[in-house]
Structures are given as structure tokens and as C-alpha cells.
Design a protein around this motif. Structure first.
Motif, PDB file in Angstrom:
ATOM      1  N   GLN A  68       3.786   6.247  -1.466  1.00 49.94           N
ATOM      2  CA  GLN A  68       4.284   6.794  -0.870  1.00 49.94           C
ATOM      3  C   GLN A  68       5.375   7.155  -1.742  1.00 49.94           C
ATOM      4  O   GLN A  68       6.486   7.872  -1.751  1.00 49.94           O
ATOM      5  N   ARG A  69       5.969   6.070  -2.138  1.00 51.51           N
ATOM      6  CA  ARG A  69       7.034   6.070  -3.139  1.00 51.51           C
ATOM      7  C   ARG A  69       6.464   5.092  -4.789  1.00 51.51           C
ATOM      8  O   ARG A  69       5.812   4.468  -4.533  1.00 51.51           O
ATOM      9  N   ALA A  70       6.681   6.035  -5.728  1.00 49.96           N
ATOM     10  CA  ALA A  70       7.254   5.286  -7.379  1.00 49.96           C
ATOM     11  C   ALA A  70       8.368   4.905  -7.784  1.00 49.96           C
ATOM     12  O   ALA A  70       9.307   5.236  -7.571  1.00 49.96           O
ATOM     13  N   TYR A  71       8.373   3.705  -8.629  1.00 48.52           N
ATOM     14  CA  TYR A  71       9.530   2.794  -9.303  1.00 48.52           C
ATOM     15  C   TYR A  71       9.422   2.756 -10.546  1.00 48.52           C
ATOM     16  O   TYR A  71       8.100   2.257 -10.390  1.00 48.52           O
ATOM     17  N   GLY A  72       9.908   2.712 -10.662  1.00 47.14           N
ATOM     18  CA  GLY A  72       9.735   1.713 -12.334  1.00 47.14           C
ATOM     19  C   GLY A  72      11.444   1.422 -12.733  1.00 47.14           C
ATOM     20  O   GLY A  72      12.436   1.502 -12.411  1.00 47.14           O
ATOM     21  N   THR A  73      11.563   0.420 -13.308  1.00 47.48           N
ATOM     22  CA  THR A  73      12.662  -0.669 -13.773  1.00 47.48           C
ATOM     23  C   THR A  73      12.568   0.061 -15.357  1.00 47.48           C
ATOM     24  O   THR A  73      11.883  -0.239 -15.700  1.00 47.48           O
ATOM     25  N   ILE A  74      13.744   0.163 -15.641  1.00 54.08           N
ATOM     26  CA  ILE A  74      14.168   0.996 -17.042  1.00 54.08           C
ATOM     27  C   ILE A  74      15.591   0.490 -17.920  1.00 54.08           C
ATOM     28  O   ILE A  74      15.929   0.365 -16.981  1.00 54.08           O
ATOM     29  N   SER A  75      15.533  -0.115 -19.378  1.00 57.07           N
ATOM     30  CA  SER A  75      16.376  -0.419 -20.101  1.00 57.07           C
ATOM     31  C   SER A  75      17.234   0.625 -19.812  1.00 57.07           C
ATOM     32  O   SER A  75      17.325   1.592 -20.275  1.00 57.07           O
ATOM     33  N   ARG A  76      19.269   0.301 -19.343  1.00 59.59           N
ATOM     34  CA  ARG A  76      19.532   1.374 -19.959  1.00 59.59           C
ATOM     35  C   ARG A  76      19.638   2.186 -21.378  1.00 59.59           C
ATOM     36  O   ARG A  76      20.673   3.303 -21.366  1.00 59.59           O
ATOM     37  N   GLY A  80       0.569  -1.186   0.073  1.00 59.36           N
ATOM     38  CA  GLY A  80      -0.295   0.019   0.231  1.00 59.36           C
ATOM     39  C   GLY A  80       0.390   1.357   0.064  1.00 59.36           C
ATOM     40  O   GLY A  80       0.177   2.360   0.115  1.00 59.36           O
ATOM     41  N   ARG A  81       1.854   1.623  -0.173  1.00 56.55           N
ATOM     42  CA  ARG A  81       2.883   2.468   0.403  1.00 56.55           C
ATOM     43  C   ARG A  81       3.834   2.525  -2.031  1.00 56.55           C
ATOM     44  O   ARG A  81       4.432   3.647  -1.738  1.00 56.55           O
ATOM     45  N   ASP A  82       4.011   1.680  -1.514  1.00 55.44           N
ATOM     46  CA  ASP A  82       4.888   1.632  -3.007  1.00 55.44           C
ATOM     47  C   ASP A  82       4.193   1.350  -4.016  1.00 55.44           C
ATOM     48  O   ASP A  82       3.145   0.479  -4.682  1.00 55.44           O
ATOM     49  N   CYS A  83       4.341   2.238  -5.418  1.00 54.93           N
ATOM     50  CA  CYS A  83       3.630   1.663  -6.725  1.00 54.93           C
ATOM     51  C   CYS A  83       4.896   1.613  -7.681  1.00 54.93           C
ATOM     52  O   CYS A  83       5.860   2.614  -7.487  1.00 54.93           O
ATOM     53  N   GLU A  84       4.368   0.917  -8.582  1.00 53.79           N
ATOM     54  CA  GLU A  84       5.199   0.942 -10.005  1.00 53.79           C
ATOM     55  C   GLU A  84       4.711   1.736 -11.322  1.00 53.79           C
ATOM     56  O   GLU A  84       2.780   1.422 -11.532  1.00 53.79           O
ATOM     57  N   PHE A  85       5.240   2.454 -11.791  1.00 54.99           N
ATOM     58  CA  PHE A  85       5.064   3.201 -13.015  1.00 54.99           C
ATOM     59  C   PHE A  85       5.399   2.488 -14.487  1.00 54.99           C
ATOM     60  O   PHE A  85       6.208   1.428 -14.436  1.00 54.99           O
ATOM     61  N   SER A  86       4.150   2.780 -15.641  1.00 60.99           N
ATOM     62  CA  SER A  86       5.008   2.197 -17.074  1.00 60.99           C
ATOM     63  C   SER A  86       4.412   3.433 -17.995  1.00 60.99           C
ATOM     64  O   SER A  86       3.447   3.966 -17.003  1.00 60.99           O
ATOM     65  N   VAL A  87       5.100   3.421 -18.661  1.00 63.58           N
ATOM     66  CA  VAL A  87       4.547   4.778 -19.733  1.00 63.58           C
ATOM     67  C   VAL A  87       4.820   3.938 -21.350  1.00 63.58           C
ATOM     68  O   VAL A  87       5.999   3.443 -21.885  1.00 63.58           O
ATOM     69  N   SER A  88       3.994   3.730 -21.502  1.00 63.08           N
ATOM     70  CA  SER A  88       4.240   3.473 -23.362  1.00 63.08           C
ATOM     71  C   SER A  88       3.396   4.870 -24.774  1.00 63.08           C
ATOM     72  O   SER A  88       2.448   5.281 -23.733  1.00 63.08           O
TER      73      SER A  88
END
Length: 178
Positions: free
Chosen positions: A136-144, A100-108
Motif C-alpha cells: 500500500q505504501r512505497a518509500y525510499g531514503t535518498i541522500s539530499r 505486508g503493507r509497506d515496501c522500500e524501493f531502490s534504483v540504480s
């Protein structure tokens, strides 16, 4: 979510070229358009989106993307116009963690509308909704190699660090404030 669900806001956003686009919650009926939009991406862009090879978006996967778990997830999409009328141009998704505190974002975003500031506006609104929902925190994994997404994340105030589990990726993180 049903096609008449109005739990998330609709907005009109203005692109850098002055055109206006509707940003709205994704709907189950968007699945065929989502599949066509995925096919419009290059193989590298599909890799960036999924972080592994997915040559086409199956009907089942598209339907799953179009029916987020509204107790913790949401997705905003941009409606096309003119030659892309009736199509989804892309958007931003928030997937909430069980804590309930963290969420992952993605965009296309479809290639036809890149560089217009639409991804930035979609992600900015999605992050505002995530903060309002208590994340409280958003994160995403992104190809370098995905410089466009890394640049967007930095523009929106994300900190970028090496993914400790995958040298080919970075993690973008941001503290959200309501």
C-alpha cells in the motif's frame, strides 16, 4: 529464484533515444555483472546507492542482491546491448516490510545509460508490481545531494520530506493503488 524463474514479467522498454531494452527479473547468474556495474559507478554514486561507503560489492553481497526473498521482494534489471551486451545496466528493487503493507524501493543505473528514461520505466514497473502484490505504501531514503533520484521520485508522484533521523537524507513516500 532460479535462472529459469518466470514469476515476474519480462518487458521491452524504449529509451528516449529509441533503443529498446529488456527489463526482466534478476537472476543468480547476474551477480558478476552486478559487481562490474557497481564498479562503474563513481564513489559518490556508490554512496548514494548504499548511503554509506562501500568501495566494492563483494561476491556474497552481489549474490544476495541477485536472490531476493520472493515471498516479499523482487528486483527488475535492464539487459545491456552492444558494448554492454551481457551486462546488467541497472534496475529497480522492491523490498517488502514484514507488515505486508509497506515496501522500500531502490534504483540504480550505470552511468553509460543515464538520461534515457530507463530508471523511470524500471521503477514505474516495479511500483506497479508492488501494488499488485498488495503493498500500500512505497518509500525510499535518498541522500539530499542525490538530485537525480529526488527528481525521479517527484516525477513518479512521491512526496518528499526530511528524514527525521538523518539531516543528510530525505524520505520519498507514495501511496500505491492497484
Amino acid at each position: 529464484m532460479t535462472d529459469t524463474d518466470n514469476t515476474l514479467p519480462r518487458a521491452v522498454v524504449e529509451a528516449k533515444d529509441g533503443r529498446r531494452y529488456t527489463l526482466r527479473p534478476i537472476q543468480p547468474s547476474d551477480a558478476p555483472s552486478l559487481m562490474r556495474g557497481y564498479q562503474a559507478l563513481s564513489p559518490q554514486e556508490r554512496w548514494f546507492r548504499m548511503l554509506h561507503a562501500v568501495p566494492e560489492l563483494s561476491e556474497a553481497a552481489a549474490e544476495a542482491f541477485c536472490t531476493p526473498d520472493l515471498t516479499r521482494d523482487f528486483c527488475l534489471v535492464l539487459e545491456g546491448q552492444d558494448e554492454l551486451a551481457g551486462e546488467i545496466l541497472g534496475g529497480a528493487r522492491i523490498t517488502g516490510e514484514h507488515n505486508g503493507r509497506d515496501c522500500e524501493f531502490s534504483v540504480s543505473l550505470r552511468p553509460e545509460v543515464r538520461g534515457l528514461g530507463l530508471a523511470q520505466q524500471a521503477l514505474r514497473m516495479a511500483l506497479q508490481l508492488a501494488a499488485a502484490a498488495g503493498y500500500q505504501r512505497a518509500y525510499g531514503t535518498i541522500s539530499r545531494d542525490n538530485r537525480g533520484m529526488i527528481n525521479l521520485a517527484v516525477l513518479l508522484g512521491f512526496n518528499i520530506r526530511q528524514d527525521p533521523d538523518d539531516p543528510a537524507c530525505v524520505i520519498a513516500e507514495k501511496t500505491l493503488t492497484p
